[in-house]
Scaffold this active site. Sequence first.
Site, PDB file in Angstrom:
ATOM      1  N   ARG A  91     -12.283  56.979  40.896  1.00 33.39           N
ATOM      2  CA  ARG A  91     -10.870  56.901  40.487  1.00 33.39           C
ATOM      3  C   ARG A  91     -10.519  58.029  39.509  1.00 33.39           C
ATOM      4  O   ARG A  91      -9.771  57.832  38.546  1.00 33.39           O
ATOM      5  CB  ARG A  91     -10.561  55.547  39.828  1.00 33.39           C
ATOM      6  CG  ARG A  91     -10.736  54.362  40.719  1.00 33.39           C
ATOM      7  CD  ARG A  91      -9.741  54.328  41.868  1.00 33.39           C
ATOM      8  NE  ARG A  91      -9.881  53.110  42.625  1.00 33.39           N
ATOM      9  CZ  ARG A  91     -10.754  52.943  43.629  1.00 33.39           C
ATOM     10  NH1 ARG A  91     -11.527  53.955  44.006  1.00 33.39           N
ATOM     11  NH2 ARG A  91     -10.831  51.794  44.266  1.00 33.39           N
ATOM     12  N   TYR A 115     -18.932  46.471  52.733  1.00 36.32           N
ATOM     13  CA  TYR A 115     -18.146  45.609  51.849  1.00 36.32           C
ATOM     14  C   TYR A 115     -17.420  44.492  52.590  1.00 36.32           C
ATOM     15  O   TYR A 115     -16.941  44.679  53.717  1.00 36.32           O
ATOM     16  CB  TYR A 115     -17.093  46.443  51.102  1.00 36.32           C
ATOM     17  CG  TYR A 115     -17.665  47.250  49.967  1.00 36.32           C
ATOM     18  CD1 TYR A 115     -17.548  46.825  48.660  1.00 36.32           C
ATOM     19  CD2 TYR A 115     -18.331  48.445  50.222  1.00 36.32           C
ATOM     20  CE1 TYR A 115     -18.070  47.574  47.615  1.00 36.32           C
ATOM     21  CE2 TYR A 115     -18.859  49.207  49.189  1.00 36.32           C
ATOM     22  CZ  TYR A 115     -18.721  48.759  47.886  1.00 36.32           C
ATOM     23  OH  TYR A 115     -19.237  49.498  46.865  1.00 36.32           O
ATOM     24  N   SER A 166      -5.130  47.023  41.694  1.00 35.50           N
ATOM     25  CA  SER A 166      -6.096  46.800  40.605  1.00 35.50           C
ATOM     26  C   SER A 166      -5.564  47.415  39.318  1.00 35.50           C
ATOM     27  O   SER A 166      -5.288  48.618  39.277  1.00 35.50           O
ATOM     28  CB  SER A 166      -7.435  47.467  40.929  1.00 35.50           C
ATOM     29  OG  SER A 166      -7.891  46.989  42.159  1.00 35.50           O
ATOM     30  N   GLU A 219      -6.663  51.470  35.361  1.00 32.31           N
ATOM     31  CA  GLU A 219      -6.586  52.407  36.488  1.00 32.31           C
ATOM     32  C   GLU A 219      -5.143  52.928  36.591  1.00 32.31           C
ATOM     33  O   GLU A 219      -4.888  54.053  37.011  1.00 32.31           O
ATOM     34  CB  GLU A 219      -6.977  51.652  37.765  1.00 32.31           C
ATOM     35  CG  GLU A 219      -6.942  52.498  39.009  1.00 32.31           C
ATOM     36  CD  GLU A 219      -7.396  51.733  40.244  1.00 32.31           C
ATOM     37  OE1 GLU A 219      -8.416  51.009  40.184  1.00 32.31           O
ATOM     38  OE2 GLU A 219      -6.731  51.870  41.280  1.00 32.31           O
TER      39      GLU A 219
END
Length: 339
Positions: free
Chosen positions: A157, A188, A226, A322
């Site tokens: 990120r 995932y 997020s 973030e």
Amino acid sequence: MRLKPFNTFSLNVYAHRVATAHNEAQLFMLWKQALQMNRPVLLLGSGSNVLFLENYTGIVLLNRIKGIVIQEDAEAWYVHVGAGELWHDLVTYTINRQIPGLENLALIPGYTGSAPIQNIGAYGVELQDFCKYVDIIQLDNGKKIRLSALECQFGYRDSIFKHNYRDNYAIVAVGLRFSKFWRPVLNYGELRLLNPHHITPRQIFDTVCTMRRNKLPNPKIGNAGSFFKNPLIDTKTATQLLTCYPDIPYYPQTNGGVKIAAGWLIDRCKLKGYQFGNAAVYEKQALILINVGHANGSEIATLAKYVRDYVADKFAIWLEPEVRFIGAEGEVDAIGALS
Ligand SMILES: Cc1cc2nc3c(=O)[nH]c(=O)nc-3n(C[C@H](O)[C@H](O)[C@H](O)COP(=O)(O)OP(=O)(O)OC[C@H]3O[C@@H](n4cnc5c(N)ncnc54)[C@H](O)[C@@H]3O)c2cc1C
């Protein structure tokens, strides 16, 4: 002008003006106009990674430079994409043309020009896995520069755009390379259940879209995905944590550190559904903060501070936002704002 349509938190904030650029010359001209007016400028895609703390005194510049050009050789496809192409439309476009690679990154909101800034990622894949170059215009002199992927200094990120190039540049295009020797990434979530020997990019794309639709709030509920990054901690700390909490989701990194799930930490603090004013921790996914009504930026920030302090108290880990925080004159330091 109202910024409500231009931030996914759906905050009712205002900017002095919102202007749209459809080509590089327009972008540069609008920037110069703003300078003459002595106003700051904020480049914006769809506002899906920003938190407006208050009204913005400057000009919001929407980058809508379009265009997709595909070339290929025996080994790969090379795709040059205008910054103003919607990211998910690009993913769909490549998948429809049998160009695999972006399937795990389906349904990430925002524009292609914003994707390199935080090196968007999901389900084990990041933009940096395909990025060859990023074209930018330096707004103080109108000069166009091509940065190689190496020069972009991509990280989790993170990229050079969050550091050295703050405030005086615009991303105008992104160059991607997709190998013709495709390998699915199925590490995932429900992707683990798929058979790697009989799988198509389209099936992964569909599975990712279904998972995201189930997990993420309805886009009508204001949020920015997020809110915090998953913290990267050293192996010693990770081992200590795992002794106390053996069920903590963790992902060893190639550089030696360990990434742990921020959502799990928040969930363990029993903060799912916790509400402060009109801001709340989303009850289905603790990493997402939502606007439950007519929240303002400072309510969201106050909730974020509460969550961050709570997690630090319980686990001695400080979460990093973030989301980018925007004040009256431009970006402000998000950690500073929560300290
Ligand atoms: C529901 C939801 C789910 C999400 N899921 C994910 C996910 O799975 N993975 C992930 O990585 N992210 C995710 N995000 C975050 C977000 O989608 C990405 O960060 C996205 O790349 C932001 O795009 P944007 O166009 O909305 O950027 P914006 O929010 O408009 O801008 C982000 C930053 O980039 C700057 N900027 C924008 N365009 C330019 C440009 N052309 N030149 C220079 N600077 C520019 C802005 O000034 C700002 O600082 C999610 C967000 C939401 C709301």
